[in-house]
Design a protein around this motif. Structure first.
Motif, PDB file in Angstrom:
ATOM      1  N   SER A  24      -1.774  -5.018   3.086  1.00  0.00           N
ATOM      2  CA  SER A  24      -2.845  -4.032   2.936  1.00  0.00           C
ATOM      3  C   SER A  24      -2.529  -2.755   3.720  1.00  0.00           C
ATOM      4  O   SER A  24      -1.703  -2.761   4.643  1.00  0.00           O
ATOM      5  CB  SER A  24      -4.159  -4.616   3.448  1.00  0.00           C
ATOM      6  N   MET A  39     -12.266   3.048   6.019  1.00  0.00           N
ATOM      7  CA  MET A  39     -11.466   3.289   4.820  1.00  0.00           C
ATOM      8  C   MET A  39     -12.274   4.149   3.852  1.00  0.00           C
ATOM      9  O   MET A  39     -13.461   4.383   4.071  1.00  0.00           O
ATOM     10  CB  MET A  39     -11.101   1.953   4.155  1.00  0.00           C
ATOM     11  N   GLY A  69      -2.147  -2.474  -2.342  1.00  0.00           N
ATOM     12  CA  GLY A  69      -2.456  -3.170  -1.083  1.00  0.00           C
ATOM     13  C   GLY A  69      -2.714  -4.633  -1.345  1.00  0.00           C
ATOM     14  O   GLY A  69      -1.932  -5.325  -2.012  1.00  0.00           O
ATOM     15  N   ASP A  70      -3.843  -5.114  -0.836  1.00  0.00           N
ATOM     16  CA  ASP A  70      -4.252  -6.504  -1.060  1.00  0.00           C
ATOM     17  C   ASP A  70      -5.505  -6.521  -1.938  1.00  0.00           C
ATOM     18  O   ASP A  70      -6.422  -5.718  -1.717  1.00  0.00           O
ATOM     19  CB  ASP A  70      -4.559  -7.182   0.282  1.00  0.00           C
ATOM     20  N   TYR A 119      -1.037   8.334   3.786  1.00  0.00           N
ATOM     21  CA  TYR A 119       0.129   8.106   2.923  1.00  0.00           C
ATOM     22  C   TYR A 119       1.069   7.072   3.549  1.00  0.00           C
ATOM     23  O   TYR A 119       2.296   7.232   3.517  1.00  0.00           O
ATOM     24  CB  TYR A 119       0.921   9.405   2.690  1.00  0.00           C
ATOM     25  N   ALA A 149       0.809  -1.233   0.000  1.00  0.00           N
ATOM     26  CA  ALA A 149       0.000   0.000   0.000  1.00  0.00           C
ATOM     27  C   ALA A 149       0.833   1.270   0.000  1.00  0.00           C
ATOM     28  O   ALA A 149       0.352   2.319   0.391  1.00  0.00           O
ATOM     29  CB  ALA A 149      -0.937  -0.007   1.195  1.00  0.00           C
TER      30      ALA A 149
HETATM   31  C1  LIG Z   1      -9.692   1.418  -3.052  1.00  0.00           C
HETATM   32  S1  LIG Z   1      -9.136   1.163  -1.402  1.00  0.00           S
HETATM   33  C2  LIG Z   1      -7.820   0.062  -1.683  1.00  0.00           C
HETATM   34  C3  LIG Z   1      -7.377  -0.669  -0.447  1.00  0.00           C
HETATM   35  C4  LIG Z   1      -6.241  -1.634  -0.734  1.00  0.00           C
HETATM   36  N1  LIG Z   1      -6.698  -2.750  -1.535  1.00  0.00           N
HETATM   37  C5  LIG Z   1      -5.573  -2.151   0.528  1.00  0.00           C
HETATM   38  O1  LIG Z   1      -5.407  -3.379   0.658  1.00  0.00           O
HETATM   39  O2  LIG Z   1      -5.157  -1.334   1.355  1.00  0.00           O
HETATM   40  C6  LIG Z   1      -8.347   2.701  -1.092  1.00  0.00           C
HETATM   41  C7  LIG Z   1      -8.365   3.061   0.382  1.00  0.00           C
HETATM   42  O3  LIG Z   1      -7.362   2.302   1.044  1.00  0.00           O
HETATM   43  C8  LIG Z   1      -6.756   3.104   2.047  1.00  0.00           C
HETATM   44  N2  LIG Z   1      -5.333   3.227   1.693  1.00  0.00           N
HETATM   45  C9  LIG Z   1      -4.703   2.597   0.677  1.00  0.00           C
HETATM   46  N3  LIG Z   1      -3.400   2.867   0.677  1.00  0.00           N
HETATM   47  C10 LIG Z   1      -3.177   3.685   1.723  1.00  0.00           C
HETATM   48  C11 LIG Z   1      -2.022   4.302   2.263  1.00  0.00           C
HETATM   49  N4  LIG Z   1      -0.807   4.131   1.713  1.00  0.00           N
HETATM   50  N5  LIG Z   1      -2.155   5.069   3.365  1.00  0.00           N
HETATM   51  C12 LIG Z   1      -3.370   5.246   3.947  1.00  0.00           C
HETATM   52  N6  LIG Z   1      -4.495   4.697   3.476  1.00  0.00           N
HETATM   53  C13 LIG Z   1      -4.408   3.918   2.386  1.00  0.00           C
HETATM   54  C14 LIG Z   1      -7.505   4.421   2.078  1.00  0.00           C
HETATM   55  O4  LIG Z   1      -8.555   4.308   3.009  1.00  0.00           O
HETATM   56  C15 LIG Z   1      -8.030   4.499   0.673  1.00  0.00           C
HETATM   57  O5  LIG Z   1      -9.172   5.330   0.621  1.00  0.00           O
END
Ligand SMILES: C[S@@+](CC[C@H](N)C(=O)[O-])C[C@H]1O[C@@H](n2cnc3c(N)ncnc32)[C@H](O)[C@@H]1O
Length: 251
Positions: A143, A186, A111-112, A208, A11
């Motif tokens: 994730s 999220m 992420g995942d 971030y 992520a």
């Molecule tokens: C479409 S979802 C994807 C999630 C992803 N599949 C995961 O496993 O983390 C996007 C959301 O994941 C979270 N997110 C993903 N990457 C992030 C990061 N580097 N820092 C903080 N939040 C993150 C946020 O809540 C964002 O709105």
């Protein structure tokens, strides 16, 4: 038959990619890049490819243009279904054109792939229409949720207890869910924790995660809400985008 891989690539922290994911990237004949999100995220994915794909010659990167979603539609679920269907059209065409027969195409998933991501739903939709189009495999990734708990050095669950994962939209619309003690939020565009300030909650917030811009705050929600809103707003203004999530833990 063609193979398709949905590869979880972590992520944000380029070190948080698994050995399995690196092997899968190197085994693919073509890497699909979905044109969505910010330029910075596209660059982050490119950096992963540059760093970890050592196969020579390296597999081509094919950009798949994602159709736009109607964000003003009153029927949210209907609009998302319709959007997924148009994405399936675009992806199916890209796979048919660029993945050789018996070859392998890979989608890099943030992420995942199993957590708030539509990659698997789009692939399933293609297969529902054309079951022999390909077979696909999922490579798990670290994730953002696990990046968050690691950074705060906390367990996701408390001993023997349950955890719910939800969206900012649901928290804003429905308030604190009955019977829940630990809630991960999220996809929150609007600091929805503002709607539960009266609850006795601690917040573990991160934005971030895994990048140079990482932001972390933890403590009583009632004391931190204003500061997180301010810090989040400033960061969003500065960078033009933000990705954040948080765990709310009832005391
Ligand atoms: C479409 S979802 C994807 C999630 C992803 N599949 C995961 O496993 O983390 C996007 C959301 O994941 C979270 N997110 C993903 N990457 C992030 C990061 N580097 N820092 C903080 N939040 C993150 C946020 O809540 C964002 O709105």
């Amino acid at each position: 038959m063609r193979r398709v891989l949905a590869i979880g690539v972590g992520a944000g922290d380029p070190a948080q990619i698994t050995v399995e994911a690196v092997a899968a990237l190197n085994g693919a004949d073509v890497l699909f890049e979905l044109e969505r999100g910010t330029v910075e995220l596209t660059l982050a994915r490119r950096a992963l490819i540059d760093r970890y794909v050592t196969r020579d010659p390296s597999p081509p990167i094919v950009a798949v243009t994602e159709p736009a979603r109607d964000r003003r539609a009153a029927d949210y679920v209907g609009a998302v279904d319709e959007w997924r269907s148009r994405r399936a059209d675009a992806w199916a065409a890209a796979i048919a054109e660029h993945v050789p027969d018996d070859g392998c195409g890979a989608f890099l998933v943030w992420g995942d792939p199993s957590l708030y991501d539509s990659t698997l739903a789009v692939l399933d939709e293609i297969l529902a229409r054309e079951p022999e189009a390909f077979r696909y495999e999922v490579i798990p990734g670290v994730s953002s949720l696990h990046a968050l708990t690691a950074r705060h050095r906390i367990s996701l669950n408390r001993a023997g207890d349950a955890v719910q994962i939800t969206t900012g939209r649901r928290l804003a619309e429905h308030g604190w869910p009955a019977g829940v003690r630990d809630l991960v939020v999220m996809l929150d565009a609007d600091c929805s924790f503002r709607h539960v300030l009266a609850e006795p909650l601690d917040i573990y917030w991160g934005a971030y995660l895994g990048t140079h811009d990482e932001l972390l705050r933890s403590g009583p929600l009632a004391e931190l809400a204003v500061e997180i809103e301010r810090v989040r707003g400033e960061a969003r203004m500065r960078k033009g985008w933000i990705m954040d999530l948080y765990l709310l833990r009832r005391r």
